[in-house]
Structure formats: C-alpha cells, structure tokens
Write a protein that holds these residues in place. Structure first.
Motif, PDB file in Angstrom:
ATOM      1  N   MET A   1       6.231 -45.330 155.103  1.00 58.29           N
ATOM      2  CA  MET A   1       5.618 -46.510 154.534  1.00 58.29           C
ATOM      3  C   MET A   1       4.117 -46.446 154.766  1.00 58.29           C
ATOM      4  SD  MET A   1       8.228 -49.554 155.154  1.00 58.29           S
ATOM      5  CE  MET A   1       9.971 -49.270 155.186  1.00 58.29           C
ATOM      6  N   ASP A   2       3.388 -46.388 153.669  1.00 56.73           N
ATOM      7  CA  ASP A   2       1.967 -46.129 153.762  1.00 56.73           C
ATOM      8  C   ASP A   2       1.063 -47.311 153.443  1.00 56.73           C
ATOM      9  OD1 ASP A   2       2.628 -43.488 154.289  1.00 56.73           O
ATOM     10  OD2 ASP A   2       2.534 -42.935 152.182  1.00 56.73           O
ATOM     11  N   TYR A   3       1.610 -48.406 152.914  1.00 54.59           N
ATOM     12  CA  TYR A   3       0.783 -49.509 152.434  1.00 54.59           C
ATOM     13  C   TYR A   3       1.121 -50.823 153.120  1.00 54.59           C
ATOM     14  CZ  TYR A   3      -0.363 -46.327 148.664  1.00 54.59           C
ATOM     15  OH  TYR A   3      -0.795 -45.240 147.948  1.00 54.59           O
ATOM     16  N   ALA A  34      13.378 -51.803 152.404  1.00 57.74           N
ATOM     17  CA  ALA A  34      12.223 -51.282 151.657  1.00 57.74           C
ATOM     18  C   ALA A  34      10.899 -51.725 152.260  1.00 57.74           C
ATOM     19  CB  ALA A  34      12.295 -51.727 150.197  1.00 57.74           C
ATOM     20  N   THR A  53       5.081 -51.325 153.224  1.00 67.31           N
ATOM     21  CA  THR A  53       5.981 -50.794 152.203  1.00 67.31           C
ATOM     22  C   THR A  53       5.481 -49.445 151.704  1.00 67.31           C
ATOM     23  OG1 THR A  53       6.993 -51.243 150.047  1.00 67.31           O
ATOM     24  CG2 THR A  53       4.768 -52.063 150.374  1.00 67.31           C
ATOM     25  N   ALA A  54       6.368 -48.673 151.152  1.00 73.75           N
ATOM     26  CA  ALA A  54       5.982 -47.383 150.570  1.00 73.75           C
ATOM     27  C   ALA A  54       5.453 -47.550 149.146  1.00 73.75           C
ATOM     28  CB  ALA A  54       7.173 -46.432 150.562  1.00 73.75           C
ATOM     29  N   ASP A  55       5.843 -48.620 148.479  1.00 71.58           N
ATOM     30  CA  ASP A  55       5.482 -48.809 147.070  1.00 71.58           C
ATOM     31  C   ASP A  55       5.138 -50.281 146.821  1.00 71.58           C
ATOM     32  OD1 ASP A  55       5.020 -48.130 144.464  1.00 71.58           O
ATOM     33  OD2 ASP A  55       7.055 -47.425 144.065  1.00 71.58           O
ATOM     34  N   PRO A  56       3.874 -50.682 146.967  1.00 67.59           N
ATOM     35  CA  PRO A  56       3.507 -52.099 146.966  1.00 67.59           C
ATOM     36  C   PRO A  56       3.680 -52.843 145.644  1.00 67.59           C
ATOM     37  CG  PRO A  56       1.547 -50.732 147.095  1.00 67.59           C
ATOM     38  CD  PRO A  56       2.717 -49.818 147.231  1.00 67.59           C
ATOM     39  N   LYS A  57       3.466 -52.205 144.511  1.00 66.87           N
ATOM     40  CA  LYS A  57       3.560 -52.933 143.238  1.00 66.87           C
ATOM     41  C   LYS A  57       4.993 -53.370 142.922  1.00 66.87           C
ATOM     42  CE  LYS A  57      -0.695 -51.198 141.254  1.00 66.87           C
ATOM     43  NZ  LYS A  57      -1.320 -50.446 140.160  1.00 66.87           N
ATOM     44  N   PRO A  58       5.979 -52.469 142.975  1.00 69.88           N
ATOM     45  CA  PRO A  58       7.355 -52.930 142.758  1.00 69.88           C
ATOM     46  C   PRO A  58       7.817 -53.912 143.838  1.00 69.88           C
ATOM     47  CG  PRO A  58       7.238 -50.544 142.589  1.00 69.88           C
ATOM     48  CD  PRO A  58       5.915 -51.015 143.072  1.00 69.88           C
ATOM     49  N   THR A  59       7.352 -53.715 145.059  1.00 75.21           N
ATOM     50  CA  THR A  59       7.704 -54.643 146.132  1.00 75.21           C
ATOM     51  C   THR A  59       7.186 -56.032 145.796  1.00 75.21           C
ATOM     52  OG1 THR A  59       7.720 -52.912 147.817  1.00 75.21           O
ATOM     53  CG2 THR A  59       7.418 -55.180 148.589  1.00 75.21           C
TER      54      THR A  59
END
Length: 103
Positions: A1-3, A34, A53-59
């Motif tokens: 998780m980078d963001y 997630a 989260t690893a993917d902020p926009k879909p989250t």
C-alpha cells in the motif's frame, strides 16, 4: 500500500457529526482489506479521516458511495499522496480549484 487517502469533512457544511461514530465500521465493511484505516485528525474547521491504500481513486469511489448514503458527500473534499509525501492530488470534488492542505 503506497498511498494515503485523506477524506476531509468540512464542519460548517455538516448538519451534525453523528455519522462519525459508525463511518469506520461502514467503510471497513465496504473496503475490507483493501485499506488500512489510520484514524482522524480533528480541528475546529475540519475532520480528516486517513487511510492507506494501494489504489486511491477506486478506493475513493467506494468511499463516496458510503458518503452519499450517509448524506454527507457535499461537505467533503478528498485527496491522496504517496505515504510520507507532501504533495496531494485531489479526487473530490471533481472540479476543485482549492489546494488540498492539512492543518
């Protein structure tokens, strides 16, 4: 998780803050593993909810569904940054001209 995704609730636009008591459990139910919820930062003008989260926009799209159901999406701003980073990328509102900052 980078963001790190930050959801900013503007206090003056909220009718009340009762939803805060249940929002973490609702988000956890929707997002599962997630994200890692990191807690809140509370000030006189705003309440910031932090998550990793690893993917902020879909989250955020999934978070927005919860916020719409609770009726608070209009009093919210959201942005993400690399964990440990300083520069935010806004994701909500879509045409935000305001620079996203933390207190």
């Amino acid at each position: 998780m980078d963001y790190q995704l930050v959801i900013k609730f503007w206090r003056k636009s909220l009718a009340d803050e009762a939803f805060l008591a249940t929002i973490e459990s609702e988000l956890k139910a929707v997002l599962g593993d997630a994200v890692v919820l990191e807690g809140y930062d509370v000030s006189a003008k705003e309440i910031n909810l932090f998550m990793v989260t690893a993917d902020p926009k879909p989250t955020f799209r999934r978070v927005r569904d919860v916020l719409e159901r609770l009726g608070v999406v209009n009093g919210v701003s959201a942005a993400f940054r690399l964990v440990g980073g300083a520069r935010f990328t806004s994701v909500w509102p879509l045409r935000s001209t305001r620079k996203f900052t933390l207190p």
